[in-house]
Each structure stands twice: as C-alpha cells, then as structure tokens.
Design a protein around this motif. Structure first.
Motif, short mmCIF file in Angstrom:
data_model
loop_
_atom_site.label_atom_id
_atom_site.label_comp_id
_atom_site.label_asym_id
_atom_site.label_seq_id
_atom_site.Cartn_x
_atom_site.Cartn_y
_atom_site.Cartn_z
N ILE A 56 2.45 0.76 -1.52
CA ILE A 56 1.44 0.19 -0.54
C ILE A 56 0.01 0.76 -1.02
O ILE A 56 -0.01 1.62 -0.89
N THR A 57 -0.95 -0.20 -1.46
CA THR A 57 -2.24 0.28 -1.74
C THR A 57 -3.05 -0.17 -0.41
O THR A 57 -3.01 -1.43 -0.03
N VAL A 58 -3.77 0.77 0.31
CA VAL A 58 -4.54 0.46 1.31
C VAL A 58 -6.34 0.88 1.02
O VAL A 58 -6.34 2.11 0.40
N THR A 59 -7.08 -0.14 1.01
CA THR A 59 -8.27 0.11 0.72
C THR A 59 -9.42 -0.15 2.12
O THR A 59 -9.13 -1.15 2.71
N GLU A 60 -10.07 0.79 2.30
CA GLU A 60 -10.93 0.92 3.26
C GLU A 60 -12.48 1.40 2.96
O GLU A 60 -12.50 2.70 2.46
N SER A 68 -7.92 -3.10 7.28
CA SER A 68 -7.96 -2.75 5.72
C SER A 68 -7.53 -3.82 4.84
O SER A 68 -6.63 -4.80 5.32
N THR A 69 -7.86 -3.63 3.71
CA THR A 69 -7.11 -4.44 2.73
C THR A 69 -5.82 -3.57 2.12
O THR A 69 -5.98 -2.58 1.68
N VAL A 70 -4.89 -4.45 2.13
CA VAL A 70 -3.68 -4.15 1.89
C VAL A 70 -3.00 -4.81 0.67
O VAL A 70 -2.64 -6.09 0.88
N THR A 71 -2.18 -4.14 -0.14
CA THR A 71 -1.29 -5.01 -1.26
C THR A 71 -0.07 -4.13 -1.10
O THR A 71 -0.18 -2.77 -1.00
N ASP A 72 1.06 -4.62 -0.99
CA ASP A 72 2.29 -4.11 -1.33
C ASP A 72 3.18 -4.73 -2.51
O ASP A 72 3.02 -5.83 -2.67
N GLU A 73 3.85 -3.77 -3.20
CA GLU A 73 4.42 -4.32 -4.32
C GLU A 73 5.81 -3.73 -4.32
O GLU A 73 5.92 -2.58 -3.95
N ALA A 74 6.70 -4.44 -4.53
CA ALA A 74 8.28 -4.02 -4.61
C ALA A 74 8.90 -4.32 -5.72
O ALA A 74 8.77 -5.41 -6.45
N VAL A 113 2.08 10.29 -1.80
CA VAL A 113 0.82 9.86 -1.12
C VAL A 113 -0.17 10.23 -2.08
O VAL A 113 -0.26 11.31 -2.40
N THR A 114 -0.98 9.22 -2.40
CA THR A 114 -2.13 9.51 -3.16
C THR A 114 -3.37 9.11 -2.37
O THR A 114 -3.61 7.88 -1.88
N LEU A 115 -4.37 9.63 -2.22
CA LEU A 115 -5.60 9.87 -1.63
C LEU A 115 -7.02 9.89 -2.55
O LEU A 115 -6.90 11.10 -2.88
N ASN A 116 -7.73 8.80 -2.84
CA ASN A 116 -8.73 9.29 -3.84
C ASN A 116 -8.45 9.89 -5.07
O ASN A 116 -8.84 10.93 -5.34
N ASP A 117 -7.20 9.34 -5.77
CA ASP A 117 -6.62 9.75 -6.86
C ASP A 117 -5.94 11.22 -6.86
O ASP A 117 -5.72 11.80 -8.02
N LYS A 118 -5.75 11.71 -5.83
CA LYS A 118 -5.07 12.96 -5.58
C LYS A 118 -3.72 12.64 -5.03
O LYS A 118 -3.66 12.47 -3.85
#
Length: 129
Positions: free
Chosen positions: A89-93, A76-82, A114-119
């Motif tokens: 953590i943002t995970v895009t698949e 997956s494409t992962v970005t993490d910000e602190a 947890v946010t899944l598809n804007d929810k």
C-alpha cells in the motif's frame, strides 16, 4: 413487473424526500482491496500490534488505539498492489509518502515493513489467528 415498478417508485420518492430535506447520499468506494490470502487477523509475537484485513479495509490496533485505514487515509492518494505473495500500500499526503508492505512467508506468517520518506523499518513478523 409490478413489484419492480413499486421498488423503483419507492426509491425515487425516498431520494426526492432526502433531497428536499437537505440530506445527502454518499457512496464510499474503498481505496483498499487486500488479496484473499491476507484476509483475517494477524498479530505480532507480543500481541501488542494486530491487523485485521477485510475485503475493503485494513484495521490496525496497537497500544490500545484502533485505526481504520479507510478512514485514516480518506483524503490521501492511495494505491495498493497485490501479488500471490505480497500486498503493498502506498499512501501519499502532500510531500510525504508511506509504504506498507506485507510479504507472505507462509500461509500463517507475514513479514511487515513500513517505509516513511525512503526510510524502511522491518520486518516485523505477524502470525495469523
């Protein structure tokens, strides 16, 4: 100098032997780098869900199932910000996006969303062990 030369020659021989035998060398670069303030074990009040944050991974245990984020999201494409008080953590698949957010309430308490598809669901409160 001789010791260094021997180590270099040994490394070259090992790599050549592995190549000849068809072995591969894989270097794994972690997609996760949690900030120091979140490192360690965190559990919800029911002790059913826990997170362990290491310097290069996040381990989630829930309902008897353990998931290593570094393995779960390897493709997956992962970005993490602190920041000083938040780890996100943002995970895009494909067309799906998951966001995991941990907000520091105190040094011993986190709010987890947890946010899944804007929810968004949460917060779930986690306590440091």
């Amino acid at each position: 100098m001789k010791a260094l030369s021997r180590r270099i020659i040994s490394a070259i021989i090992i790599i050549a032997a592995m190549s000849f035998l068809g072995c591969s060398i894989t270097f794994i670069v972690s997609k996760f780098s949690p900030p120091s303030w979140i490192l360690g074990s965190w559990t919800d009040a029911s002790a059913k869900t826990s997170f362990v944050f290491t310097s290069s991974d996040i381990i989630l245990s829930s309902s008897g199932i353990t998931s290593y984020y570094s393995q779960t999201y390897v493709d997956s494409t992962v970005t993490d910000e602190a920041t000083l008080i938040q780890y996100k953590i943002t995970v895009t698949e494909a067309d799906d996006t998951e966001i995991y957010r941990f907000d520091m309430v105190t040094s011993e308490i986190l709010n987890y969303y947890v946010t899944l598809n804007d929810k968004t669901t949460g917060p779930k409160v986690l306590y440091k062990h």
